[in-house]
Enzyme design. Structure first.
Site, mmCIF file in Angstrom:
data_model
loop_
_atom_site.group_PDB
_atom_site.id
_atom_site.type_symbol
_atom_site.label_atom_id
_atom_site.label_comp_id
_atom_site.label_asym_id
_atom_site.label_seq_id
_atom_site.Cartn_x
_atom_site.Cartn_y
_atom_site.Cartn_z
ATOM 1 C CD GLU A 297 -2.670 -1.399 -0.074
ATOM 2 O OE1 GLU A 297 -3.026 -0.416 -0.745
ATOM 3 O OE2 GLU A 297 -2.876 -2.574 -0.430
ATOM 4 C CE1 TYR A 372 -4.305 -7.084 -8.325
ATOM 5 C CE2 TYR A 372 -3.108 -6.259 -6.429
ATOM 6 C CZ TYR A 372 -4.253 -6.288 -7.198
ATOM 7 O OH TYR A 372 -5.328 -5.527 -6.839
#
Ligand SMILES: [Zn+2]
Length: 448
Positions: A297, A372
């Protein structure tokens, strides 16, 4: 009018928003909002109306002005589209016109349903979160909810005393009136609406441990309920070193400060917003699985929040680099090496269907784990090809040139074309790597 085939019916290509001012009153018990949004719009073509995204909330009054001259505007909700508002401007205005549009609005905000779950405003047991990606901003504010539209923001939130309402940027409490408190948040970096956010909880805001005075490390804040504070401080203790690792790899941190917000609930996935990330209490367990997400993040502040895609088909440009950053962090802590982490991911992909094109996975699969992992492996393949030094410089240059701008896969290729000769790599070799990893479904050989 849609600008993105992955999100039909969202956004518009007729106008952009340069600045968004919101003053929102939130009644938590009733889950009711009432607010005023001032959108500094610029028309991108001649238009007599503008369509905005606003999910299920009601516009009570619309006003607009051009250079201080009031327009006779009217806002209507086109049926049967409860997530759009059409603002008739009362006359044709030429491309380039700056319109200051003021909308008073209210209602009971609810999340949007989507193939990727519910998006946007969500009532918690004792508070609110907004998970904006990819089109959730319209659940709490009228906006152009497309990633290519970037605005600075000034968000004022009023709610019950005892709660801490958060938005993006620098926040201060501006007044307390009876049992109501008002906070104002100012963000001076332009970001898409999906990265603007509202978080409300019985939080305390503290300085995160390990963030004092390290070079390149901005102020780190922890926003967490007092009963989880100690655990959060422990789980997030490495954030200062994480930040140093990413500053060294990617260049200066793009925002003024960084907050890790811990919602007082279990959250399936954490989520990034401009200058902050949102976690659940389950991410405080000290496991590697949580630690890699804390790194992931944070890395989105560079890849996603500063350097942002214009179309959702390019999501690998965010998630590939964020996932690669997990591996970089694993290596920085001595836990593993980028190569071992990459090899494990590659082996995982080998066991899965090879039917996904990274640079256009399709809307159903855009958040698929293969985007991803394959995205991160593409980054590793580029690093192998260019060599560590040239790759590092090329990535820092990519961020520096495109911070707070819109990018795409083609732009990354062109950028790397500029760096390939400096690394002594033929441009054809670079194209071959990018073609194999991003344009074809077959899994290339491990880039080792
Ligand atoms: Zn991510």
């Amino acid at each position: 009018m849609s600008t993105d085939p992955y999100l039909p019916g969202i956004g518009t290509d007729a106008a952009t928003v340069e600045h968004l001012r919101v003053d929102l009153d939130v009644r938590l018990a009733a889950n009711r909002v009432a607010g005023t949004a001032v959108l500094h719009l610029r028309l991108l073509r001649q238009a007599a109306e503008v369509e905005l995204d606003l999910h299920r909330l009601t516009v009570d009054e619309a006003r607009a002005a051009v250079d201080g001259r009031a327009l006779r505007v009217r806002a209507t909700r086109p049926r049967p589209r409860p997530h759009r508002v059409v603002v008739a401007l009362g006359e044709f205005l030429p491309a380039g016109t700056a319109v200051e549009l003021t909308l008073r609005y209210s209602g009971h905000p609810v999340p949007r349903r989507s193939p990727w779950g519910t998006i946007g405003w969500e009532e918690l047991t004792d508070g609110v979160l907004v998970a904006g990606q990819p089109h959730g901003a319209s659940t709490w504010v009228p906006c152009i909810d497309s990633p290519a539209v970037r605005q600075t923001a000034d968000i004022t939130l009023t709610t019950d005393a005892g709660y801490l309402p958060l938005a993006n940027g620098r926040g201060t409490r501006v007044r307390t009136r009876g049992s109501r408190e008002t906070w104002r948040w100012v963000l001076d970096r332009p970001v898409p609406a999906y990265l603007l956010t509202v978080q409300i909880g019985r939080y305390r805001q503290v300085t995160a441990p390990g963030s004092a005075g390290a070079p390149g490390v901005p102020p780190l804040r922890l926003v967490v309920s007092p009963r989880h504070q100690a655990r959060a401080e422990q789980a997030m203790a490495a954030q200062g070193r994480m930040m140093q690792t990413f500053v060294a790899a990617y260049g200066p941190y793009p925002f003024e400060d960084y907050a890790a917000v811990v919602a007082d609930e279990v959250l399936e996935i954490p989520l990034e917003a401009a200058g902050l990330s949102l976690f659940g209490t389950n991410h405080l367990d000290g496991s590697w699985e949580s630690e890699r997400l804390i790194a992931h993040e944070m890395a989105h502040q560079w890849f996603g929040n500063a350097v942002t895609l214009g179309r959702w088909s390019d999501l690998w440009l965010h998630e590939g680099f964020a996932c690669y950053s997990e591996w970089l962090w694993a290596e920085a802590t001595g836990r593993s090496s980028v190569t071992s982490m990459a090899r494990r991911a590659w082996q995982g992909l080998q066991a899965q269907p090879e039917d996904l094109v990274l640079a256009d996975p399709g809307p159903e699969d855009m958040f698929d784990d293969r985007v991803y992992k394959r995205g991160a492996l593409t980054v590793v393949a580029l690093r192998r090809l260019l060599g560590d030094a040239a790759f590092g410089e090329a990535v820092r240059d990519w961020v520096a040139r495109h911070a707070f701008a819109t990018v795409d896969s083609t732009g990354l290729r062109a950028h790397l074309h500029g760096w390939a000769p400096r690394a002594g790599v033929p441009v054809g070799d670079l194209d071959a790597v990018l073609d194999a990893w991003t344009l074809r479904p077959e899994l290339p050989a491990f880039p080792g």
